[in-house]
Design a protein around this motif. Structure first.
Motif, PDB file in Angstrom:
ATOM      1  N   SER A   8      57.121  33.733  22.939  1.00  0.00           N
ATOM      2  CA  SER A   8      57.707  34.452  21.789  1.00  0.00           C
ATOM      3  C   SER A   8      58.109  33.457  20.711  1.00  0.00           C
ATOM      4  O   SER A   8      57.752  33.611  19.534  1.00  0.00           O
ATOM      5  N   ARG A   9      58.786  32.408  21.142  1.00  0.00           N
ATOM      6  CA  ARG A   9      59.266  31.434  20.151  1.00  0.00           C
ATOM      7  C   ARG A   9      58.094  30.786  19.404  1.00  0.00           C
ATOM      8  O   ARG A   9      58.109  30.639  18.188  1.00  0.00           O
ATOM      9  N   LYS A  10      57.061  30.482  20.154  1.00  0.00           N
ATOM     10  CA  LYS A  10      55.918  29.803  19.521  1.00  0.00           C
ATOM     11  C   LYS A  10      55.147  30.738  18.591  1.00  0.00           C
ATOM     12  O   LYS A  10      54.657  30.339  17.551  1.00  0.00           O
ATOM     13  N   VAL A  51      56.486  33.231  16.958  1.00  0.00           N
ATOM     14  CA  VAL A  51      57.331  33.340  15.761  1.00  0.00           C
ATOM     15  C   VAL A  51      57.175  32.073  14.928  1.00  0.00           C
ATOM     16  O   VAL A  51      57.060  32.126  13.691  1.00  0.00           O
ATOM     17  N   HIS A  52      57.089  30.940  15.600  1.00  0.00           N
ATOM     18  CA  HIS A  52      56.886  29.642  14.926  1.00  0.00           C
ATOM     19  C   HIS A  52      55.582  29.673  14.128  1.00  0.00           C
ATOM     20  O   HIS A  52      55.529  29.260  12.973  1.00  0.00           O
ATOM     21  N   ILE A  53      54.525  30.172  14.743  1.00  0.00           N
ATOM     22  CA  ILE A  53      53.203  30.172  14.090  1.00  0.00           C
ATOM     23  C   ILE A  53      53.154  31.195  12.951  1.00  0.00           C
ATOM     24  O   ILE A  53      52.811  30.889  11.814  1.00  0.00           O
ATOM     25  N   ASP A 110      59.653  17.624  15.863  1.00  0.00           N
ATOM     26  CA  ASP A 110      58.279  17.803  15.362  1.00  0.00           C
ATOM     27  C   ASP A 110      58.246  18.614  14.068  1.00  0.00           C
ATOM     28  O   ASP A 110      57.356  18.468  13.240  1.00  0.00           O
ATOM     29  N   ASN A 111      59.256  19.492  13.905  1.00  0.00           N
ATOM     30  CA  ASN A 111      59.296  20.326  12.689  1.00  0.00           C
ATOM     31  C   ASN A 111      59.689  19.526  11.447  1.00  0.00           C
ATOM     32  O   ASN A 111      59.722  20.068  10.352  1.00  0.00           O
ATOM     33  N   ILE A 112      60.002  18.248  11.672  1.00  0.00           N
ATOM     34  CA  ILE A 112      60.255  17.352  10.535  1.00  0.00           C
ATOM     35  C   ILE A 112      59.111  16.350  10.420  1.00  0.00           C
ATOM     36  O   ILE A 112      58.507  16.190   9.361  1.00  0.00           O
TER      37      ILE A 112
END
Ligand SMILES: C/C(=C\COP(=O)(O)O)CCC[C@H](C)CCC[C@H](C)CCCC(C)C
Ligand SMILES: Nc1ccn([C@@H]2O[C@H](COP(=O)(O)OP(=O)(O)O)[C@@H](O)[C@H]2O)c(=O)n1
Length: 312
Positions: free
Chosen positions: A110-112, A114-116, A294-296
């Motif tokens: 779910s998190r991934k 939503v991330h994508i 990684d999001n940075i």
């Protein structure tokens, strides 16, 4: 709803193709005043009844009264677009909360997803905003509201179990203050600095959202062969990041080219995007997640490499 292709000679076919969906007084209307010094060119098409995807700016002379009316209309349009995208953001998180709560999908998946999907849908929504320079500020309201939402719930000032369940690894509110928070900050940064007229922001977000997101999904399932210098990451995850980061970047650039925002040399662009994807994939594979999220690292490195090659 109708698809109109205007044959206005001054614009290419691509930039004349747009989906018409809503009532508007477009900025491409011809001068309103009958005393207009310049003769009115004959409209090549009936005034559009509706339109929603804005192509690259095209302005025409108009009277001060018409200009202020158009300005008011544009502000209302951009505010409405921001509201619609914000509603989409809530709907997306709520949908995955629904699926997670009923154990229809795992929390990590779910998190991934939503991330994508969040960043890609956000990027894809930019053309519904007007062609004014202020449009990007209205678009940034969406990640800004989500930034505040993440801070409030991350500090446990309020509780939103659905948000926590759909975007955290272990269901701890403080997790919202790391990956998700950096993620929405990068969305704001790319929309503010690069917006629709530069491939740099589009590529950076495609790598952060599409590439990094897919790496997790593929890597968790098929990542038995680990990377020698990082036993937490796998060849399957990294190779999928390279491939999907590249394909999603090219897809986004094509989308914005069709709408007339970008005019690219595609042979060079494919080579440049492949290099950005390779560098971003290597950075993501490094054992540095504990030091920098990684999001940075992924979007910032993608931004630097893409800017060095595209220059804007
Ligand atoms: C889970 C997220 C990031 C962290 O991932 P990880 O690397 O730590 O696994 C994504 C957080 C998304 C955020 C809560 C909502 C962002 C919505 C976005 C600004 C607008 C989307 C609009 C669109 C129309 C759905
Ligand atoms: N290049 C990659 C990236 C992730 N992964 C897998 O996906 C999991 C989560 O990756 P990640 O640390 O990037 O996840 P987040 O920090 O984004 O939540 C890793 O523990 C690996 O199992 C992989 O195998 N190869």
């Amino acid at each position: 709803m109708s698809l109109l292709v205007s044959t206005r000679p001054s614009l290419s076919f691509r930039s004349n193709v747009y989906l018409l969906l809503r009532p508007t007084t477009t900025t491409t209307n011809f001068p309103l005043s009958s005393a207009s010094p310049t003769p009115k060119p004959p409209p090549l098409l009936p005034t559009p009844r509706v339109h929603i995807l804005h192509r690259a700016p095209y302005t025409s002379p108009c009277t001060p009264r018409a200009a202020s009316a158009a300005a008011a209309h544009t502000i209302l349009h951009d505010a409405g677009a921001a509201g619609a995208v914000l509603a989409g953001a809530y709907a997306l998180v709520s949908a995955f909360d629904f699926l997670t709560q009923r154990n229809l999908i795992q929390q990590s998946l779910s998190r991934k997803l939503v991330h994508i999907l969040s960043g890609l849908f956000f990027m894809a929504s930019w053309p519904i905003f007007s062609t004014t320079t202020e449009a990007r500020y209205f678009a940034c309201l969406v990640p800004l509201v989500n930034f505040l939402r993440l801070v409030i719930h991350g500090l446990s000032l309020a509780s939103d179990e659905g948000l926590i369940k759909s975007v955290t690894r272990e269901g701890k509110p403080e997790e919202l203050l790391r990956g998700p928070l950096y993620y929405v900050l990068i969305l704001i940064l790319c929309a503010l600095i690069f917006w629709r007229e530069s491939p740099v922001g589009l590529i950076s977000l495609a790598m952060m959202c599409g590439g990094d997101g897919i790496a997790d999904i593929i890597g968790r399932r098929f990542g038995s062969l680990k990377i020698p210098y990082n036993q937490q990451k796998s060849w399957a995850g990294s190779i999928s990041m390279f491939i999907f980061g590249f394909l999603i970047s090219i897809g986004m650039l094509q989308y914005y080219s069709v709408l007339g925002y970008l005019h690219l040399d595609w042979v060079q662009t494919v080579q440049k995007v492949a290099l950005v994807s390779l560098v971003a994939t290597v950075v993501e594979s490094l054992p540095t997640t504990e030091v920098v999220d990684d999001n940075i690292s992924v979007p910032l490195v993608s931004m630097a490499v893409a800017f060095s090659m595209f220059g804007y």
